[in-house]
Design an enzyme around this catalytic site. Structure first.
Site, short mmCIF file in Angstrom:
data_model
loop_
_atom_site.label_atom_id
_atom_site.label_comp_id
_atom_site.label_asym_id
_atom_site.label_seq_id
_atom_site.Cartn_x
_atom_site.Cartn_y
_atom_site.Cartn_z
N CYS A 102 0.83 -1.22 0.00
CA CYS A 102 0.00 0.00 0.00
C CYS A 102 0.85 1.25 0.00
CB CYS A 102 -0.93 -0.02 1.21
SG CYS A 102 -1.84 1.51 1.42
N CYS A 147 -1.52 1.67 -3.13
CA CYS A 147 -2.47 2.78 -2.92
C CYS A 147 -1.82 4.16 -2.94
CB CYS A 147 -3.17 2.65 -1.57
SG CYS A 147 -3.31 1.00 -0.91
N LYS A 173 0.21 5.15 -6.27
CA LYS A 173 -0.83 5.17 -7.33
C LYS A 173 -1.67 6.44 -7.22
CE LYS A 173 -4.64 4.03 -6.21
NZ LYS A 173 -5.24 2.73 -6.04
N TYR A 210 -9.10 -3.41 -11.32
CA TYR A 210 -8.78 -2.16 -10.61
C TYR A 210 -7.51 -1.52 -11.20
CZ TYR A 210 -11.59 -3.22 -6.34
OH TYR A 210 -12.57 -3.47 -5.42
N GLU A 251 -7.02 2.00 -13.32
CA GLU A 251 -6.37 3.13 -12.64
C GLU A 251 -5.16 3.61 -13.46
OE1 GLU A 251 -5.78 1.64 -8.66
OE2 GLU A 251 -7.79 2.23 -8.06
N HIS A 299 -26.75 21.18 -1.37
CA HIS A 299 -27.01 21.71 -2.71
C HIS A 299 -26.07 22.88 -3.04
CE1 HIS A 299 -29.40 22.47 -6.26
NE2 HIS A 299 -29.38 23.76 -5.97
N GLU A 338 -26.04 14.96 -3.48
CA GLU A 338 -27.44 15.13 -3.09
C GLU A 338 -28.38 14.21 -3.88
OE1 GLU A 338 -29.18 19.02 -3.90
OE2 GLU A 338 -27.92 19.25 -5.67
N1 NDP Z 1 -8.52 1.01 -5.52
C1 NDP Z 1 -8.35 -0.16 -4.94
O1 NDP Z 1 -8.96 -0.46 -3.93
C2 NDP Z 1 -7.40 -1.12 -5.53
C3 NDP Z 1 -7.43 -2.44 -5.15
N2 NDP Z 1 -6.58 -3.35 -5.70
C4 NDP Z 1 -6.63 -4.74 -5.28
O2 NDP Z 1 -5.64 -5.46 -5.95
C5 NDP Z 1 -6.20 -6.60 -6.57
C6 NDP Z 1 -5.43 -6.89 -7.83
O3 NDP Z 1 -5.75 -5.92 -8.82
P1 NDP Z 1 -5.73 -6.30 -10.36
O4 NDP Z 1 -4.37 -6.74 -10.76
O5 NDP Z 1 -6.36 -5.18 -11.10
O6 NDP Z 1 -6.58 -7.61 -10.40
P2 NDP Z 1 -8.11 -7.87 -10.72
O7 NDP Z 1 -8.35 -9.26 -10.29
O8 NDP Z 1 -8.98 -6.79 -10.24
O9 NDP Z 1 -8.16 -7.82 -12.32
C7 NDP Z 1 -7.37 -8.66 -13.10
C8 NDP Z 1 -7.77 -8.46 -14.55
O10 NDP Z 1 -6.88 -9.18 -15.37
C9 NDP Z 1 -7.60 -10.08 -16.20
N3 NDP Z 1 -6.81 -11.27 -16.41
C10 NDP Z 1 -6.39 -12.16 -15.48
N4 NDP Z 1 -5.63 -13.11 -16.05
C11 NDP Z 1 -5.57 -12.81 -17.36
C12 NDP Z 1 -4.95 -13.42 -18.46
N5 NDP Z 1 -4.23 -14.54 -18.35
N6 NDP Z 1 -5.11 -12.84 -19.67
C13 NDP Z 1 -5.83 -11.73 -19.81
N7 NDP Z 1 -6.43 -11.11 -18.81
C14 NDP Z 1 -6.31 -11.65 -17.59
C15 NDP Z 1 -8.88 -10.33 -15.46
O11 NDP Z 1 -9.86 -10.73 -16.36
P3 NDP Z 1 -11.13 -11.57 -15.91
O12 NDP Z 1 -12.08 -10.62 -15.31
O13 NDP Z 1 -11.58 -12.18 -17.16
O14 NDP Z 1 -10.63 -12.59 -14.92
C16 NDP Z 1 -9.15 -8.95 -14.87
O15 NDP Z 1 -9.73 -8.11 -15.79
C17 NDP Z 1 -7.65 -6.23 -6.80
O16 NDP Z 1 -8.48 -7.34 -6.84
C18 NDP Z 1 -7.95 -5.36 -5.63
O17 NDP Z 1 -8.39 -6.17 -4.57
C19 NDP Z 1 -5.68 -2.97 -6.63
C20 NDP Z 1 -5.61 -1.68 -7.04
C21 NDP Z 1 -6.45 -0.66 -6.51
N1 GDS Z 2 -5.77 6.70 9.15
C1 GDS Z 2 -6.39 5.47 8.76
C2 GDS Z 2 -5.65 4.85 7.59
C3 GDS Z 2 -4.27 4.49 7.88
C4 GDS Z 2 -3.80 3.51 6.87
O1 GDS Z 2 -4.57 2.92 6.14
N2 GDS Z 2 -2.52 3.34 6.82
C5 GDS Z 2 -1.98 2.33 5.96
C6 GDS Z 2 -1.06 2.98 5.00
S1 GDS Z 2 -1.78 4.40 4.26
S2 GDS Z 2 -0.29 5.57 3.74
C7 GDS Z 2 0.29 6.47 5.01
C8 GDS Z 2 -0.73 7.21 5.84
N3 GDS Z 2 -1.41 8.14 4.97
C9 GDS Z 2 -2.71 8.18 4.92
O2 GDS Z 2 -3.41 7.48 5.63
C10 GDS Z 2 -3.28 9.13 3.90
C11 GDS Z 2 -4.74 8.88 3.67
C12 GDS Z 2 -5.57 10.13 3.94
N4 GDS Z 2 -6.88 9.71 4.25
C13 GDS Z 2 -5.51 11.01 2.69
O3 GDS Z 2 -6.17 10.68 1.69
O4 GDS Z 2 -4.82 12.00 2.70
C14 GDS Z 2 0.07 7.82 6.94
O5 GDS Z 2 0.40 7.16 7.85
N5 GDS Z 2 0.44 9.04 6.87
C15 GDS Z 2 1.27 9.64 7.87
C16 GDS Z 2 1.76 10.95 7.40
O6 GDS Z 2 1.53 11.30 6.25
O7 GDS Z 2 2.39 11.63 8.19
C17 GDS Z 2 -1.27 1.33 6.79
O8 GDS Z 2 -0.46 0.61 6.30
N6 GDS Z 2 -1.53 1.29 8.08
C18 GDS Z 2 -0.91 0.42 9.00
C19 GDS Z 2 -1.32 0.83 10.37
O9 GDS Z 2 -2.03 1.81 10.49
O10 GDS Z 2 -0.93 0.11 11.33
C20 GDS Z 2 -6.48 4.50 9.93
O11 GDS Z 2 -5.80 4.70 10.91
O12 GDS Z 2 -7.24 3.55 9.84
#
Ligand code: NDP
Ligand code: GDS
Length: 591
Positions: free
Chosen positions: A160, A165, A168, A295, A299, A554, A559
């Site tokens: 993360c 996270c 990214k 995801y 992204e 609003h 809303e």
């Molecule tokens: N914002 C957030 O909260 C984020 C969360 N994550 C976490 O990380 C995890 C991993 O993310 P991600 O890597 O995007 O994984 P995901 O499982 O979300 O997506 C993987 C994608 O790759 C495709 N795929 C898998 N294998 C193949 C293959 N052999 N050939 C072609 N396509 C394939 C899948 O297709 P199909 O659908 O057909 O299986 C799917 O579209 C997520 O599930 C999520 O939990 C990651 C990034 C951000």
């Molecule tokens: N504050 C929330 C989130 C904390 C969290 O998710 N931390 C992640 C990494 S996020 S990465 C680092 C985290 N940043 C943040 O949490 C930033 C998120 C905020 N909400 C935003 O969008 O600005 C931080 O610690 N910043 C300090 C600083 O900047 O000084 C983790 O690994 N946690 C382990 C743990 O808590 O034990 C909580 O305590 O639940």
């Protein structure tokens, strides 16, 4: 597995008398239960001695520890003492454990640590510091820092903080400006020249922030009294971890090593980059192929599109984001296409070919697309379980390599636990934190606690972003049958002057029988921020009537969630009746 008791006795030999103290142990927690009636008048003295402790007590008195059967009628219950209680749980010298089947040995044992955690990512750090706050002695091991993970590199903070996270989101922020520059024209802003983006400044600033954060996390561990050991941890037996040839024993071992990107085995895969590399490229891609529709793919498609790369997304299905609400899947792909991303649907990657000019071609089942400067695979992640010694100590693992755990995050080896992505449950940082905290309650607070996976909100930081919580329409129909759907699909106020084709889609999934809002979905600006707030309502089981009774803010997009009055459609098990969308109804009414 929980709530097993045993009794331990501790005898303090003073010059005049011997004082027998009785402790009840329940898992790792030790509670002072009383002293023998005969010596009870000496209790204060013993307490005074033990509180001024500890080396003097060990020197001047002799400890006799015994484990006896649980019934002990001759002991007086004594209704105190917090100080002695904390003393008994914190001081290693008092570990006269008569252990129970809750993950540990049946004979008294002295360990180096109460908890040894392998992997200092979100779940591992959270569990470790909460355990330490509860009086446990904790060590954690982690590989040396690198932005790219490997068998020998990692870093305190984990996926993360170092390659997920946080970086990214920083890149998402960077890439959003181009859209905002475009929007600003309609609001009267003029630029003498096109704003230019400097990729190397962005990456250098991002890396400096990662260094700052990993430092913060090291301090968090230090301040919690946790011993941080740099190196690769390998489990040798159910209570021993080897880090770079040095052995550490622990009553409990926690595995929280996360996952790593997975790239399917196709010819030319060595030319592909994964999300670790994509976050730390030396130069910005000119033309990039992103394989996958999850995801990470969406992204990064938004990031590179915002930074003006030519972006092509290859998905093997008809739609992106399998598992998301169908309307959201359609809407997000449409909006991303309008921003210039090209989707290649039902195309599976077959090979990557490097051309003489250094560019790459992606061969799929439908043909070949040439001229890519980068080919990124975002085809899922796999648990990082290789070379941890798990198989040899008998920890059961799933076919995909994830560790199998029960509802309390306990593995098939009772003293070994696992949380976070390595268990492949719901792979999100806040979920890993929840699992870590539940684990600490179970193991160190004597409150068996299961993580609650109901109504976990999540966001995709695509552009526009998605926020969702609760059930999709499809899941709700399957689980409840009769469902009312409310939707709003509108042009946000900002788009009226910006002139851009941006729209927002919002949706409520309501149980027809109980009126409970079962699911809430949004794709549009600020969706993650808005959905986080509404997630409380969904988790609390509020009804559509509660939403209707809430006054809107609003003018805001949010809303709409409290002003949708007419169902778009009513789905009944026997029949389905179509209605108008809320925006259509409003438009007809001139609202
Ligand atoms: N914002 C957030 O909260 C984020 C969360 N994550 C976490 O990380 C995890 C991993 O993310 P991600 O890597 O995007 O994984 P995901 O499982 O979300 O997506 C993987 C994608 O790759 C495709 N795929 C898998 N294998 C193949 C293959 N052999 N050939 C072609 N396509 C394939 C899948 O297709 P199909 O659908 O057909 O299986 C799917 O579209 C997520 O599930 C999520 O939990 C990651 C990034 C951000
Ligand atoms: N504050 C929330 C989130 C904390 C969290 O998710 N931390 C992640 C990494 S996020 S990465 C680092 C985290 N940043 C943040 O949490 C930033 C998120 C905020 N909400 C935003 O969008 O600005 C931080 O610690 N910043 C300090 C600083 O900047 O000084 C983790 O690994 N946690 C382990 C743990 O808590 O034990 C909580 O305590 O639940």
């Amino acid at each position: 597995m929980h709530g097993i008791h045993s009794i331990a006795f501790l005898a303090f030999e003073f010059p005049e008398t011997t004082l027998m103290l009785c402790f009840e142990t329940e898992k790792h927690k030790t509670i002072f239960r009383g002293a023998t009636r005969k010596q009870s008048e000496h209790r204060k003295k013993a307490m005074a001695t033990s509180l001024s402790f500890s080396p003097s007590l060990t020197l001047n008195t002799r400890f006799i520890a015994k484990t006896l059967p649980i019934s002990c009628p001759s002991f007086l219950p004594l209704p105190f003492s917090k100080t002695l209680l904390s003393l008994s749980t914190r001081r290693r010298t008092l570990t006269v454990r008569a252990e129970s089947p809750n993950g540990v040995d049946a004979v008294p044992h002295h360990y180096d640590f109460d908890l040894f955690t392998i992997g200092a990512g979100s779940g591992g750090v959270r569990a470790s510091r909460f355990a330490a706050n509860n009086g446990a002695s904790v060590a954690i091991c982690e590989l040396p820092f690198s932005t790219i993970s490997s068998d020998t590199t990692g870093g305190v903070g984990g996926t993360c903080v170092i390659r997920g996270c946080v970086p990214k989101k920083l890149l998402v922020y960077a890439s959003k400006y181009s859209h905002e520059f475009e929007e600003s024209n309609g609001f009267g802003w003029r630029y003498d020249s096109e704003p230019k983006h400097d990729w190397s400044s962005l990456i250098a600033n991002k890396n400096a922030e990662l260094q700052r954060l990993t430092g913060i996390y090291k301090n968090i561990l230090k301040n919690a009294g946790i011993k941080l050991i740099e190196g690769h941890g390998k489990i040798i037996d159910p209570h021993t971890v080897d880090v770079n040839g040095k052995l550490y024993s622990a009553k409990h071992i926690l595995v929280s090593v996360g996952g790593r990107p997975f790239i399917p085995d196709i010819p030319g895969k060595e030319h592909a980059i994964d999300s670790d590399a994509a976050l730390d490229l030396p130069s910005k891609p000119e033309k990039i192929a992103i394989v996958g529709g999850g995801y990470i793919a969406l992204e990064f498609a938004g990031i590179f599109n915002g930074l003006k790369s030519d972006v092509h997304v290859f998905i093997r299905q008809k739609k992106v984001l399998r598992g998301f609400d169908e309307e959201i899947r359609d809407f997000v792909a449409e909006q991303m296409s309008l921003r210039g991303i090209e989707f290649h649907t039902e195309e599976s990657p077959q090979a990557i070919v490097k051309s003489a000019d250094g560019s790459f071609s992606l061969k799929t089942n439908k043909g070949t697309v040439d001229g890519f400067s980068h080919i990124m695979f975002a085809t899922g992640r796999r648990a990082n379980t290789k070379n941890l010694g798990l198989e040899s100590v008998g920890v059961k693992m799933a076919k995909d390599g994830a560790i199998e755990v029960d509802e309390y995050s306990q593995t098939s080896v009772p003293s070994i636990w696992a949380v976070g992505d390595v268990t492949n449950r719901v792979n999100l940082t806040p979920v890993a934190l929840m699992e870590g905290m539940a684990l600490v309650k179970t193991v160190f607070q004597d409150k068996p606690t299961k993580p609650d996976y109901r109504a976990v909100p999540s966001a995709v930081f695509s552009q526009p972003p998605i926020g969702q919580v609760g059930l999709t329409e499809e899941q709700a129909v399957q689980q409840y049958g009769d469902i009312d759907i409310f939707t709003a699909n509108f042009r946000p106020l900002k788009a009226t002057l910006s002139g851009l084709p941006d729209r927002v889609f919002m949706k409520l999934v309501v149980c027809a029988k109980t009126n409970e809002v079962l699911g809430l979905h949004m794709c549009g600006e600020d969706a993650p921020e808005i959905v986080q707030g509404f997630a409380v309502a969904i988790k609390a089981g509020l009804t559509k009537a509660d939403f209707d009774a809430t006054v809107g803010v609003h003018p805001s997009a949010a809303e709409e969630f409290v002003t949708m009055r007419t169902p778009t459609r009513k789905i009944r098990q026997s029949q389905s009746s179509e209605g108008k969308s809320d925006s259509e109804v409003k438009a007809t009414a001139g609202v």
